[in-house]
Design a protein around this motif. Structure first.
Motif, PDB file in Angstrom:
ATOM      1  N   PRO A  65       8.393  -3.170  -7.131  1.00  0.00           N
ATOM      2  CA  PRO A  65       8.776  -4.283  -6.776  1.00  0.00           C
ATOM      3  C   PRO A  65       8.414  -4.276  -5.491  1.00  0.00           C
ATOM      4  O   PRO A  65       9.016  -2.935  -4.538  1.00  0.00           O
ATOM      5  CB  PRO A  65      10.385  -4.515  -7.187  1.00  0.00           C
ATOM      6  CG  PRO A  65      10.866  -3.112  -7.465  1.00  0.00           C
ATOM      7  CD  PRO A  65       9.801  -2.991  -7.916  1.00  0.00           C
ATOM      8  N   GLY A 191      11.388 -13.365   0.124  1.00  0.00           N
ATOM      9  CA  GLY A 191      11.397 -12.399  -0.535  1.00  0.00           C
ATOM     10  C   GLY A 191      11.631 -10.570  -0.354  1.00  0.00           C
ATOM     11  O   GLY A 191      11.751  -9.900  -1.005  1.00  0.00           O
ATOM     12  N   PRO A 398       2.988 -12.267  -9.617  1.00  0.00           N
ATOM     13  CA  PRO A 398       3.892 -12.253  -9.448  1.00  0.00           C
ATOM     14  C   PRO A 398       4.362 -11.474  -8.190  1.00  0.00           C
ATOM     15  O   PRO A 398       5.093 -11.743  -7.607  1.00  0.00           O
ATOM     16  CB  PRO A 398       4.424 -10.654 -10.108  1.00  0.00           C
ATOM     17  CG  PRO A 398       3.191 -10.156 -11.190  1.00  0.00           C
ATOM     18  CD  PRO A 398       1.579 -11.089 -10.426  1.00  0.00           C
ATOM     19  N   TRP A 399       3.014 -11.380  -7.319  1.00  0.00           N
ATOM     20  CA  TRP A 399       3.567 -10.340  -5.898  1.00  0.00           C
ATOM     21  C   TRP A 399       3.549 -12.510  -4.686  1.00  0.00           C
ATOM     22  O   TRP A 399       3.650 -11.296  -3.823  1.00  0.00           O
ATOM     23  CB  TRP A 399       3.128 -10.088  -5.681  1.00  0.00           C
ATOM     24  CG  TRP A 399       3.056  -8.156  -6.486  1.00  0.00           C
ATOM     25  CD1 TRP A 399       2.134  -8.082  -6.879  1.00  0.00           C
ATOM     26  CD2 TRP A 399       4.236  -7.528  -7.052  1.00  0.00           C
ATOM     27  NE1 TRP A 399       2.300  -7.003  -8.167  1.00  0.00           N
ATOM     28  CE2 TRP A 399       4.028  -7.094  -8.304  1.00  0.00           C
ATOM     29  CE3 TRP A 399       5.374  -7.828  -6.877  1.00  0.00           C
ATOM     30  CZ2 TRP A 399       4.032  -6.193  -9.178  1.00  0.00           C
ATOM     31  CZ3 TRP A 399       6.483  -7.481  -7.255  1.00  0.00           C
ATOM     32  CH2 TRP A 399       5.924  -6.034  -8.571  1.00  0.00           C
ATOM     33  N   MET A 404       5.599 -17.486  -7.076  1.00  0.00           N
ATOM     34  CA  MET A 404       6.173 -17.856  -7.693  1.00  0.00           C
ATOM     35  C   MET A 404       6.986 -18.675  -7.135  1.00  0.00           C
ATOM     36  O   MET A 404       8.551 -18.792  -7.743  1.00  0.00           O
ATOM     37  CB  MET A 404       6.859 -16.018  -7.629  1.00  0.00           C
ATOM     38  CG  MET A 404       6.169 -15.438  -7.992  1.00  0.00           C
ATOM     39  SD  MET A 404       6.014 -15.530  -9.673  1.00  0.00           S
ATOM     40  CE  MET A 404       7.348 -15.504 -10.140  1.00  0.00           C
ATOM     41  N   TYR A 408      10.581 -19.003  -8.615  1.00  0.00           N
ATOM     42  CA  TYR A 408      12.386 -19.471  -8.009  1.00  0.00           C
ATOM     43  C   TYR A 408      13.809 -19.984  -7.705  1.00  0.00           C
ATOM     44  O   TYR A 408      14.641 -19.979  -7.164  1.00  0.00           O
ATOM     45  CB  TYR A 408      11.788 -18.391  -6.493  1.00  0.00           C
ATOM     46  CG  TYR A 408      11.700 -17.293  -6.476  1.00  0.00           C
ATOM     47  CD1 TYR A 408      11.370 -16.732  -7.356  1.00  0.00           C
ATOM     48  CD2 TYR A 408      10.239 -16.629  -5.633  1.00  0.00           C
ATOM     49  CE1 TYR A 408      10.876 -15.145  -7.584  1.00  0.00           C
ATOM     50  CE2 TYR A 408       9.501 -15.013  -5.278  1.00  0.00           C
ATOM     51  CZ  TYR A 408      10.163 -14.474  -6.773  1.00  0.00           C
ATOM     52  OH  TYR A 408       9.345 -13.331  -6.720  1.00  0.00           O
ATOM     53  N   GLN A 438      15.486 -14.870 -10.479  1.00  0.00           N
ATOM     54  CA  GLN A 438      14.711 -14.109  -9.394  1.00  0.00           C
ATOM     55  C   GLN A 438      13.405 -13.267 -10.120  1.00  0.00           C
ATOM     56  O   GLN A 438      12.878 -13.170  -9.841  1.00  0.00           O
ATOM     57  CB  GLN A 438      15.009 -14.859  -7.631  1.00  0.00           C
ATOM     58  CG  GLN A 438      15.095 -15.501  -7.667  1.00  0.00           C
ATOM     59  CD  GLN A 438      15.660 -16.634  -6.362  1.00  0.00           C
ATOM     60  OE1 GLN A 438      15.941 -15.474  -5.575  1.00  0.00           O
ATOM     61  NE2 GLN A 438      15.474 -17.652  -5.637  1.00  0.00           N
ATOM     62  N   ASP A 439      14.906 -11.818  -9.613  1.00  0.00           N
ATOM     63  CA  ASP A 439      14.539 -10.331  -9.648  1.00  0.00           C
ATOM     64  C   ASP A 439      13.831 -10.644 -11.459  1.00  0.00           C
ATOM     65  O   ASP A 439      12.907  -9.451 -11.373  1.00  0.00           O
ATOM     66  CB  ASP A 439      15.271  -9.412 -10.067  1.00  0.00           C
ATOM     67  CG  ASP A 439      15.040  -8.625  -8.066  1.00  0.00           C
ATOM     68  OD1 ASP A 439      14.635  -8.929  -7.834  1.00  0.00           O
ATOM     69  OD2 ASP A 439      16.579  -8.148  -7.647  1.00  0.00           O
ATOM     70  N   GLN A 442      10.340 -12.045 -11.496  1.00  0.00           N
ATOM     71  CA  GLN A 442       9.579 -11.468 -11.352  1.00  0.00           C
ATOM     72  C   GLN A 442       8.798 -10.205 -12.097  1.00  0.00           C
ATOM     73  O   GLN A 442       7.860 -10.294 -12.329  1.00  0.00           O
ATOM     74  CB  GLN A 442       9.464 -11.128  -9.885  1.00  0.00           C
ATOM     75  CG  GLN A 442       8.699 -10.111  -9.265  1.00  0.00           C
ATOM     76  CD  GLN A 442       8.842  -9.590  -7.770  1.00  0.00           C
ATOM     77  OE1 GLN A 442       9.883  -9.339  -7.767  1.00  0.00           O
ATOM     78  NE2 GLN A 442       7.570 -10.387  -6.563  1.00  0.00           N
ATOM     79  N   GLN A 443      10.219  -9.632 -12.379  1.00  0.00           N
ATOM     80  CA  GLN A 443      10.197  -8.523 -13.558  1.00  0.00           C
ATOM     81  C   GLN A 443       8.814  -9.282 -14.636  1.00  0.00           C
ATOM     82  O   GLN A 443       7.766  -8.970 -15.398  1.00  0.00           O
ATOM     83  CB  GLN A 443      10.546  -7.725 -14.132  1.00  0.00           C
ATOM     84  CG  GLN A 443      11.040  -7.478 -15.491  1.00  0.00           C
ATOM     85  CD  GLN A 443      12.511  -6.723 -15.661  1.00  0.00           C
ATOM     86  OE1 GLN A 443      12.734  -7.269 -15.722  1.00  0.00           O
ATOM     87  NE2 GLN A 443      12.286  -6.528 -17.047  1.00  0.00           N
TER      88      GLN A 443
END
Length: 582
Positions: A65, A191, A398-399, A404, A408, A438-439, A442-443
């Motif tokens: 991450p 972020g 994802p980044w 995103m 979120y 949120q994690d 993203q994962q």
């Protein structure tokens, strides 16, 4: 601003703080040592459990991450005397913010004017809201009369502000040139704050699990039985936050009456004093944990060596002890749960489920849009260079904080509903829950993107024409989305504690409570016809080990731009082999 003491902390005060940290460590480290044993036992027992076929077959992303490095000009309020002045800001991939006097200084490798790890900060984009916050820090008493001076914060209009506020650190005040730049910086900063905050929660290392459990146990011994956001940050930052909360009442009583000047000037002086105290505590806590590191490493090795051969016997002993304790606490526990928990549990379950379903739905929609965009480029006879650019952009989804944000935002919307947990349960960890959701988004996006790219790379060959290649991508798209649908189920995971009275007692309480939670989940999931096949999919979010090293390696580098490429077929520029490999 005025009202700032010439030296926030003298030697006597610094020595006093060192003593406070040493006392904290003396009381905390025994808890930590005990929880290390519990955590190693829990890991070994999980390894030995029979593995059921996982309902979710997404491939795991190997990328750590990070936040996408963001940089650009801003205006900063600072200096002595404070004033608005232009700077060049850089948000590093590890969530650290740096600022330079100008762009050239950054590009030439110069030292920054300042830097700050973003752990625990909050971003405000309203100047009026920030000024109200300052007014609450040092309120003027009814009998106090001060002659207000001109406020430098208001002398220059701030159309697009970015205020970074922290409960124990100095505030950072920036301003962007446009609303678009303000939004980009806000998303990037948020972020970075989340990345720094959830470093321990993402780790599955026994030491990280043990540390979090030890903090909760230590705080219970101090009389703090509710849950809050104190565990956000690194181990040293968490311990610093614990001690700062203990010191804050005395600091306020001793310091605030002596501050002079207008209210906002005093508020700034107060934040600078808190920042000095926080820095001293953090430095001492970091040193203490570094000194403990060799002992911890040795203890982990010994525990692994001694527990694994006898794990079956230890687990049987644990169950016998749990059985005896269960007899003692079952009746009063059931009575308490009926009176205090059962009446609220349905609402809590629905709030949590609705949040996660909204987040996962947003991930699915965003992923489908990205896959459809690749298919359109493939059908549209895009050049090999253009297609590789699109593949790279898809892999970076994802980044990308802007993309995103739709995911979120669904988690952020839940804060009001989750606030309903405060009164009945004393739960103050709303931010941790939002960060966790949120994690997870993203994962999940990273795993889904990895799965799509690898399956696409395996299925596309130079023997396929453009239409056949697009059809192959459609098959991969359907498979990935199907796996995402299977992900919508349980989002709760609980491990077994170790052979300590506190741990086993907690296991009993959690076990009875989780039976009720499971019952409510089945009701809710059955009503919404959502399959419950998440076992083994969400349990290991990400290990943070090495994230700082990766971020360091990324500094000063840019993504490799696609080359000119070679046309595979004259009618359809299919990607070369491994184009879709992430």
């Amino acid at each position: 601003m005025g009202g700032r003491p010439s030296s926030p902390l003298d030697k006597r005060q610094q020595q006093h703080l060192r003593g406070q940290v040493d006392t904290l460590l003396r009381n905390f480290l025994p808890c930590y040592r005990g929880q290390l044993g519990a955590s190693v036992l829990r890991q070994i027992s999980r390894e030995l459990e029979p593995r059921e076929p996982a309902g979710c077959q997404l491939m795991r992303s190997k990328k750590l991450p990070r936040v996408r490095e963001h940089r650009g000009p801003l205006t900063q309020f600072g200096g002595h005397p404070p004033r608005w002045q232009p700077i060049f800001c850089v948000l590093r991939g590890d969530g650290r913010l740096e600022w330079f006097s100008h762009r050239e200084e950054y590009e030439n490798g110069g030292h920054p004017l300042g830097s700050m790890a973003l752990t625990g900060y909050t971003v405000l984009t309203s100047q009026r809201e920030y000024l109200r916050l300052l007014d609450t820090l040092c309120p003027v008493s009814s009998g106090e009369h001060t002659q207000e001076e001109s406020d430098p914060l208001l002398e220059m209009p701030v159309n697009f502000p970015l205020f970074l506020q922290h409960p124990f650190r100095r505030h950072l005040c920036f301003s962007a040139a446009t609303g678009e730049a303000q939004r980009a910086w806000r998303l990037a900063l948020q972020g970075g704050i989340r990345l720094r905050g959830t470093v321990l929660q993402r780790s599955q290392a026994p030491a990280a699990r043990a540390f979090l459990d030890a903090v909760r146990l230590y705080r219970r011994h101090q009389g703090h039985f509710g849950d809050d956001d104190v565990t956000l940050g690194s181990d040293a930052e968490v311990l610093t936050g614990v001690l700062m909360r203990e010191l804050l009442p005395a600091l306020r009583a001793q310091t605030l009456p002596g501050l002079r000047g207008p209210g906002r000037n005093r508020a700034w002086a107060w934040t600078e004093l808190l920042d000095a105290v926080h820095a001293a505590v953090l430095a001492r806590a970091s040193a203490g944990l570094r000194a403990f590191q060799p002992e911890k490493d040795e203890l982990l090795a010994v525990l692994e060596k001694t527990l694994r051969p006898d794990v079956d016997q230890i687990l049987r002993q644990q169950e016998r002890l749990a059985g005896r304790l269960r007899v003692e606490v079952q009746r009063p526990l059931e009575s308490c749960l009926r009176g205090k928990v059962d009446t609220q549990l349905s609402l809590v379950t629905q709030n949590l489920l609705s949040t996660m379903e909204a987040v996962l739905s947003a991930v699915q929609t965003l992923l489908a849009q990205g896959m459809d965009r690749l298919s359109r480029h493939l059908r549209g006879n895009s050049s090999g260079t253009q297609l590789r650019k699109e593949v790279y952009s898809f892999g970076e989804m994802p980044w990308d904080p802007e993309l995103m944000q739709t995911c979120y935002h669904e988690a952020e919307r839940s804060q009001g509903h989750l606030g309903q947990l405060v009164v009945p349960f004393g739960f103050l960890g709303t931010q941790s829950l939002v960060f966790g959701a949120q994690d997870l988004a993203q994962q999940l996006m990273a795993d889904a993107v990895t799965t799509f790219l690898q399956l696409a790379d395996q299925g596309l060959t130079t023997a396929l024409d453009c239409t056949q290649a697009a059809q192959q991508l459609e098959k991969v798209r359907g498979r990935v989305l199907k796996e995402l649908l299977e992900f919508e189920g349980d989002v709760l995971a609980v491990g077994s504690p170790a052979l300590t009275i506190e741990g086993i007692s907690k296991d009993i309480v959690q076990g009875v409570l989780l039976q009720r939670i499971d019952r409510e989940l089945k009701k809710a999931l059955g009503a919404s016809d959502v399959s419950c096949t998440l076992d083994g999919c969400s349990e290991a979010p990400w290990d943070q080990t090495g994230v700082d090293e990766e971020a360091e390696a990324q500094r000063g580098t840019c993504p490799e731009q696609p080359g000119s490429g070679t046309e595979v077929q004259s009618l359809c520029p299919l990607p070369p082999p491994r184009t879709f490999h992430s």
